[in-house]
Design a protein around this motif. Structure first.
Motif, PDB file in Angstrom:
ATOM      1  N   ARG A 103       0.829  -1.207   0.000  1.00  0.00           N
ATOM      2  CA  ARG A 103       0.000   0.000   0.000  1.00  0.00           C
ATOM      3  C   ARG A 103       0.864   1.258   0.000  1.00  0.00           C
ATOM      4  N   GLY A 104       1.774   1.365   0.952  1.00  0.00           N
ATOM      5  CA  GLY A 104       2.618   2.554   1.029  1.00  0.00           C
ATOM      6  C   GLY A 104       3.549   2.670  -0.159  1.00  0.00           C
ATOM      7  N   ALA A 151      -4.266  -1.358   5.818  1.00  0.00           N
ATOM      8  CA  ALA A 151      -2.818  -1.500   5.902  1.00  0.00           C
ATOM      9  C   ALA A 151      -2.425  -2.953   5.634  1.00  0.00           C
TER      10      ALA A 151
END
Length: 412
Positions: free
Chosen positions: A75-76, A189
């Motif tokens: 995700r990041g 997350a």
């Protein structure tokens, strides 16, 4: 379409983020060449050379950035790379110096393809198996919708035909990358993958020969991509009596078919057996497409038009079933904790086809004509049939690895 295009939860977030980004990409693709040649002042040869150099970055970005997504969380990583791609797009507007153009084009391709690899790792991380392929089909639908809508907006900039109009399209594309990255941050997350066991190479996918074969066969089947984008207008103009405007009609029909039929087609392709069957069907359909193109050579306006419509219909059907089958095979035969680097390799074929496909298919099909089409059709058929033994080999490799693998080391 029976199923809703936009669902709830992570699926909806993925679809909306992709729609925003594809809208900007459609504007950019429509206007970028004219901006670089008419506003920035580069020659077509300089533009082609710069984009080819950038293509090298795109070709090799998938695996290392996919690995980064595995290690740091998809995700990041995806969000950060999307923002960097947006900044690289905006940086195009800061220079008319050719060396800097090459640098920015290289960075744009690097971050764009890297973000794509991280995004492919993010999809299975936030969706369960039952939803994964269906949502992947919807992502492809909204990609077509977004690119088409973006192309229409780009057309307005072309009508305006000023430096300001072109610069606004670049800024819109840059904002679309940033918007997509911010939307993806709304997803759940995803923890990083466990630390690799002792003795396992850092980029294990590069030693997974069966999976590499799957990626090569998928790349071969993706040679259908340049047929409509590059070959169709040249073939109509140089080898048939069909009206040149037929190119636009067939491209529009291809887009409409993908938007309306990709999700229903995908419903029947949801596990490895049906995915293998989809590749066989795609091989036969694309063989028929190539045979129809060959048959259109030298025909008059009406006969050529009818035959080319049949060719385009076979093309889009082969394209849809091949895409759906590739999503199942690419995800199912990759280790769950290494999806990033595995998807990076599997989807490198797209960059390779975009880089080498137009030139190679122009030589094969436009210069050689009918024998070239029949050769390409045989290649499609062979690729579709070869996927079954390749999948069986990859399944045996994966089963053997699962039995021999030690317990994973938890990251600290």
């Amino acid at each position: 379409m029976k199923s809703r295009l936009v669902e709830k939860g992570p699926a909806r977030t993925l679809v909306l983020g992709t729609l925003a980004n594809s809208l900007g990409n459609g504007v950019f693709v429509t206007c970028s060449a004219l901006y670089f040649t008419r506003i920035a002042g580069f020659t077509p040869a300089q533009l082609g050379l710069g984009l080819s150099i950038a293509g090298i970055a795109g070709l090799f970005a998938g695996v290392p950035f996919g690995h980064l997504a595995d290690r740091r969380g998809p995700r990041g990583t995806a969000a950060a790379l999307l923002v960097l791609a947006g900044l690289a797009t905006a940086a195009y507007l800061l220079t008319d110096a050719y060396p800097l153009f090459i640098v920015f084009a290289f960075l744009y391709a690097l971050f764009d393809r890297g973000a794509y690899a991280a995004r492919q790792a993010l999809i299975p991380a936030v969706l369960d198996g039952a939803n994964l392929v269906r949502v992947r089909a919807k992502i492809r639908v909204v990609t077509n919708v977004g690119v088409s809508a973006g192309a229409a907006l780009g057309g307005l900039a072309l009508l305006w035909d000023t430096g300001t109009a072109y610069r606004l399209t670049f800024l819109l594309n840059a904002l679309s990358f940033v918007a997509c990255g911010l939307v993806f941050l709304r997803l759940p997350a995803v923890p990083p993958a466990p630390r690799r066991p002792p003795g396992e190479p850092r980029l294990a996918v590069l030693r997974d020969t069966p999976y590499a074969l799957l990626a090569v066969l998928n790349m071969v089947m993706q040679l259908h991509i340049p047929i409509l984008e590059v070959i169709l207008p040249l073939w109509i103009a140089l080898h048939t009596g069909a009206p040149h405007a037929l190119t636009a009609v067939l491209l529009l029909l291809n887009t409409l078919a993908c938007v309306g039929l990709q999700v229903p087609v995908t419903k029947r392709i949801d596990e490895l057996r049906s995915a293998v069957r989809a590749f066989r069907v795609a091989g036969v359909a694309l063989l028929g497409c190539c045979a129809a193109f060959a048959l259109s050579s030298g025909r008059g306006p009406w006969a050529a038009t009818v035959i080319l419509v049949v060719a385009a219909a076979l093309h889009v059907y082969g394209e849809m079933v091949q895409s759906a089958g590739s999503w199942v095979i690419g995800y199912e035969l990759a280790p769950p904790t290494r999806q990033g680097q595995y998807q990076g390799l599997f989807n490198t074929g797209i960059a390779a086809v975009q880089m080498f496909g137009p030139v190679s298919l122009t030589l094969l099909l436009i210069d050689w004509g009918t024998p070239g089409w029949l050769t390409l059709g045989a290649v499609f058929l062979a690729g579709g049939l070869a996927m079954a033994p390749a999948v069986r080999w990859a399944e045996r490799r994966r089963a053997g690895s699962a039995q021999a693998a030690p317990a994973p080391v938890t990251a600290t």
